[in-house]
Design a protein around this motif. Structure first.
Motif, PDB file in Angstrom:
ATOM      1  N   SER A 134       0.833  -1.211   0.000  1.00 34.46           N
ATOM      2  CA  SER A 134       0.000   0.000   0.000  1.00 34.46           C
ATOM      3  C   SER A 134       0.866   1.258   0.000  1.00 34.46           C
ATOM      4  O   SER A 134       0.567   2.231  -0.704  1.00 34.46           O
ATOM      5  CB  SER A 134      -0.924   0.007   1.219  1.00 34.46           C
ATOM      6  N   TRP A 165       2.332   1.885  -3.439  1.00 36.69           N
ATOM      7  CA  TRP A 165       1.430   2.516  -4.402  1.00 36.69           C
ATOM      8  C   TRP A 165       1.330   4.012  -4.171  1.00 36.69           C
ATOM      9  O   TRP A 165       1.252   4.783  -5.128  1.00 36.69           O
ATOM     10  CB  TRP A 165       0.057   1.842  -4.385  1.00 36.69           C
ATOM     11  N   VAL A 166       1.351   4.441  -2.915  1.00 35.99           N
ATOM     12  CA  VAL A 166       1.349   5.885  -2.640  1.00 35.99           C
ATOM     13  C   VAL A 166       2.612   6.508  -3.235  1.00 35.99           C
ATOM     14  O   VAL A 166       2.554   7.532  -3.931  1.00 35.99           O
ATOM     15  CB  VAL A 166       1.250   6.178  -1.127  1.00 35.99           C
ATOM     16  N   TYR A 221       2.367   6.634  -7.093  1.00 37.50           N
ATOM     17  CA  TYR A 221       1.503   7.706  -7.593  1.00 37.50           C
ATOM     18  C   TYR A 221       2.143   9.076  -7.396  1.00 37.50           C
ATOM     19  O   TYR A 221       2.052   9.941  -8.267  1.00 37.50           O
ATOM     20  CB  TYR A 221       0.107   7.650  -6.947  1.00 37.50           C
ATOM     21  N   LEU A 232      -6.180   5.701  -5.678  1.00 34.38           N
ATOM     22  CA  LEU A 232      -5.917   4.395  -5.081  1.00 34.38           C
ATOM     23  C   LEU A 232      -7.197   3.633  -4.755  1.00 34.38           C
ATOM     24  O   LEU A 232      -7.145   2.494  -4.296  1.00 34.38           O
ATOM     25  CB  LEU A 232      -5.084   4.567  -3.801  1.00 34.38           C
TER      26      LEU A 232
END
Length: 143
Positions: A57, A60-61, A64, A80
């Protein structure tokens, strides 16, 4: 697993629309296969990220933000497909790890933008080849 005999008994019920048993079995098997491949990919990716002390998780932050640094918590939540509170928690943990910092939003005094730190960029650069290699190994090479 839902068996063919269960399909046949459901097929006798007028309130349960059914396709052919063969088609339904195939669709279920394909659904399970897609789910299993996705689960295995997630597990493999988690193992690759573990030495970097970053969760999937959090990755992914970071990913991005690498595309559009300075996103707001609301923007990240939309991208997300997570709630704002969940994204806030991710940003809190990334901030504690020194990977992200919050900066005041120019357009909204109540808001803050999440910005990658130099350490965040370093982790992202180290993790990117791991991600690409993992995708290649578990998805492309097996085809």
């Amino acid at each position: 697993m839902y068996t063919s005999s269960q399909y046949e008994s459901d097929a006798k019920r007028p309130d349960v629309p059914m396709a052919s048993t063969h088609t339904t079995d195939w669709e279920l098997r394909l659904g399970f296969l897609i789910h299993d491949v996705s689960r295995l990919r997630r597990s493999a990716f988690d193992r690759c990220l573990k030495p970097l002390s970053v969760t999937r998780s959090q990755w992914w932050v970071l990913a991005y933000l690498s595309r559009e640094d300075g996103m707001t918590q609301s923007q990240l939540a939309i991208e997300l497909d997570l709630g704002k509170v969940a994204v806030g928690g991710l940003i809190d943990r990334l901030e504690k790890s020194g990977l992200v910092r919050r900066e005041a939003c120019e357009h909204d005094r109540r808001g803050a933008n999440a910005v990658l730190t130099e350490h965040g960029w370093d982790v992202l650069v180290k993790a990117a080849p791991t991600h690409v290699d993992g995708v290649r190994e578990h998805l492309v090479d097996v085809l």
